[in-house]
Design a protein around this motif. Structure first.
Motif, PDB file in Angstrom:
ATOM      1  N   VAL A  28       1.095  -1.169  -0.036  1.00 29.58           N
ATOM      2  CA  VAL A  28       0.146   0.022  -0.017  1.00 29.58           C
ATOM      3  C   VAL A  28       0.891   1.300   0.109  1.00 29.58           C
ATOM      4  CG1 VAL A  28      -1.718   1.380   1.239  1.00 29.58           C
ATOM      5  CG2 VAL A  28      -1.750  -1.228   1.216  1.00 29.58           C
ATOM      6  N   ARG A  29       0.673   2.075  -1.025  1.00 29.05           N
ATOM      7  CA  ARG A  29       1.629   3.435  -1.125  1.00 29.05           C
ATOM      8  C   ARG A  29       0.623   4.523  -0.255  1.00 29.05           C
ATOM      9  NH1 ARG A  29       4.723   3.170  -6.834  1.00 29.05           N
ATOM     10  NH2 ARG A  29       6.139   4.181  -5.735  1.00 29.05           N
ATOM     11  N   GLY A  30       1.704   5.376  -0.035  1.00 25.58           N
ATOM     12  CA  GLY A  30       0.889   6.686   0.603  1.00 25.58           C
ATOM     13  C   GLY A  30       1.807   7.884   0.804  1.00 25.58           C
ATOM     14  N   THR A  87      -2.399  -0.368   9.234  1.00 25.37           N
ATOM     15  CA  THR A  87      -3.525  -0.801   8.304  1.00 25.37           C
ATOM     16  C   THR A  87      -3.104  -1.275   6.966  1.00 25.37           C
ATOM     17  OG1 THR A  87      -3.507   1.412   7.401  1.00 25.37           O
ATOM     18  CG2 THR A  87      -5.048   1.100   9.264  1.00 25.37           C
ATOM     19  N   ALA A  88      -1.798  -0.800   6.634  1.00 26.86           N
ATOM     20  CA  ALA A  88      -1.368  -1.462   5.491  1.00 26.86           C
ATOM     21  C   ALA A  88      -1.158  -2.836   5.380  1.00 26.86           C
ATOM     22  CB  ALA A  88      -0.122  -0.357   4.847  1.00 26.86           C
ATOM     23  N   ALA A 116      -3.738  -5.173   5.262  1.00 21.54           N
ATOM     24  CA  ALA A 116      -4.659  -5.240   3.814  1.00 21.54           C
ATOM     25  C   ALA A 116      -3.750  -5.874   2.822  1.00 21.54           C
ATOM     26  CB  ALA A 116      -4.451  -3.606   3.437  1.00 21.54           C
ATOM     27  N   VAL A 128      -3.073  -5.364  -9.086  1.00 20.21           N
ATOM     28  CA  VAL A 128      -3.805  -4.453  -8.081  1.00 20.21           C
ATOM     29  C   VAL A 128      -4.886  -5.331  -7.668  1.00 20.21           C
ATOM     30  CG1 VAL A 128      -5.114  -2.449  -7.626  1.00 20.21           C
ATOM     31  CG2 VAL A 128      -3.188  -2.266  -9.461  1.00 20.21           C
ATOM     32  N   GLY A 162      -7.664  -4.007  -4.719  1.00 21.94           N
ATOM     33  CA  GLY A 162      -8.021  -3.016  -3.683  1.00 21.94           C
ATOM     34  C   GLY A 162      -6.909  -1.682  -3.679  1.00 21.94           C
ATOM     35  N   THR A 163      -6.481  -1.848  -2.543  1.00 18.50           N
ATOM     36  CA  THR A 163      -5.382  -0.594  -2.461  1.00 18.50           C
ATOM     37  C   THR A 163      -4.066  -1.229  -2.328  1.00 18.50           C
ATOM     38  OG1 THR A 163      -5.477  -0.935   0.136  1.00 18.50           O
ATOM     39  CG2 THR A 163      -6.993   0.970  -0.705  1.00 18.50           C
ATOM     40  N   VAL A 164      -3.862  -2.549  -2.656  1.00 22.66           N
ATOM     41  CA  VAL A 164      -2.494  -3.169  -2.603  1.00 22.66           C
ATOM     42  C   VAL A 164      -2.309  -3.137  -4.220  1.00 22.66           C
ATOM     43  CG1 VAL A 164      -1.246  -5.028  -2.108  1.00 22.66           C
ATOM     44  CG2 VAL A 164      -3.015  -4.321  -0.587  1.00 22.66           C
TER      45      VAL A 164
END
Length: 155
Positions: free
Chosen positions: A15-17, A30-31, A34, A78, A80-82
Motif C-alpha cells: 500500500v502506497r501513501g 492498516t497497510a 491489507a 492491483v 483493492g489498495t494493494v
C-alpha cells in the motif's frame, strides 16, 4: 557495521501513501493487514518480512510503500489498495538495528556515516525490513530491523 551486498530485484505487494512522520505507525498498522488479505485473496505468496520502502528521502511527509515481498503476482497487479511494485536490486549497504523503533533514526545516521566514509552514493531510495514482528505487550528492545541503503551504480 554495515555489509556491502548485491540485492536481487524484489517484487513487493504494498500500500502506497504520503504520510506525515508521526502517522507512520497508524499507516503501517492498516497497510500490512491489507496486503496480507490481498495476498490471500489473490493467491500470492508472502516471501519475507514486512517492509517499509521509501522511494526518496523527505522530512515532514514521506512517500512510503508498506508491504511484503511476494511471488505469484505480476508487477502492476492491483487488489483493492494493494499494488505490486518492483524494487530494483543492485549494490547496497545493509545494517541491522536491534531495539526500539525509536532508535532507528540514530541507526540510519550511523549507516549514512559509513556510506560517506566509503565514498559511495545512495541511489535515493531505502527501506526497512521488520525482521521481528512487534506484538502488543512485547519487549521493544527485542525488535530486529534490517536497514537497506541501495547504492548508485556507474558514474
Amino acid at each position: 557495521m554495515a555489509d556491502q551486498v548485491e540485492l536481487e530485484t524484489t517484487r513487493l505487494a504494498a500500500v502506497r501513501g504520503s504520510v506525515p512522520m508521526d502517522g507512520l505507525p497508524a499507516f503501517f498498522d492498516t497497510a500490512y493487514p491489507a496486503v496480507a488479505r490481498a495476498a490471500a485473496q489473490e493467491g500470492w505468496t508472502l516471501d519475507g518480512p514486512a517492509i517499509g520502502w521509501y522511494p526518496a528521502m523527505s522530512t515532514d511527509v514521506v512517500q512510503v510503500a508498506a508491504g511484503f515481498p511476494v511471488s505469484g503476482a505480476s508487477t502492476g497487479a492491483v487488489s483493492g489498495t494493494v499494488a505490486v511494485l518492483e524494487v530494483a536490486g543492485g549494490p547496497a549497504l545493509v545494517a541491522t538495528h536491534t531495539g526500539s523503533y525509536d532508535g532507528l533514526p540514530d541507526a540510519w545516521e550511523r549507516l549514512e556515516q559509513e556510506r560517506v566514509a566509503l565514498g559511495v552514493d545512495g541511489r535515493g531510495d531505502f527501506w526497512e525490513e521488520y525482521v521481528t514482528e512487534p506484538s502488543p505487550g512485547g519487549d521493544p528492545s527485542a525488535n530486529v530491523t534490517r536497514l537497506v541503503l541501495p547504492l548508485r551504480t556507474g558514474s
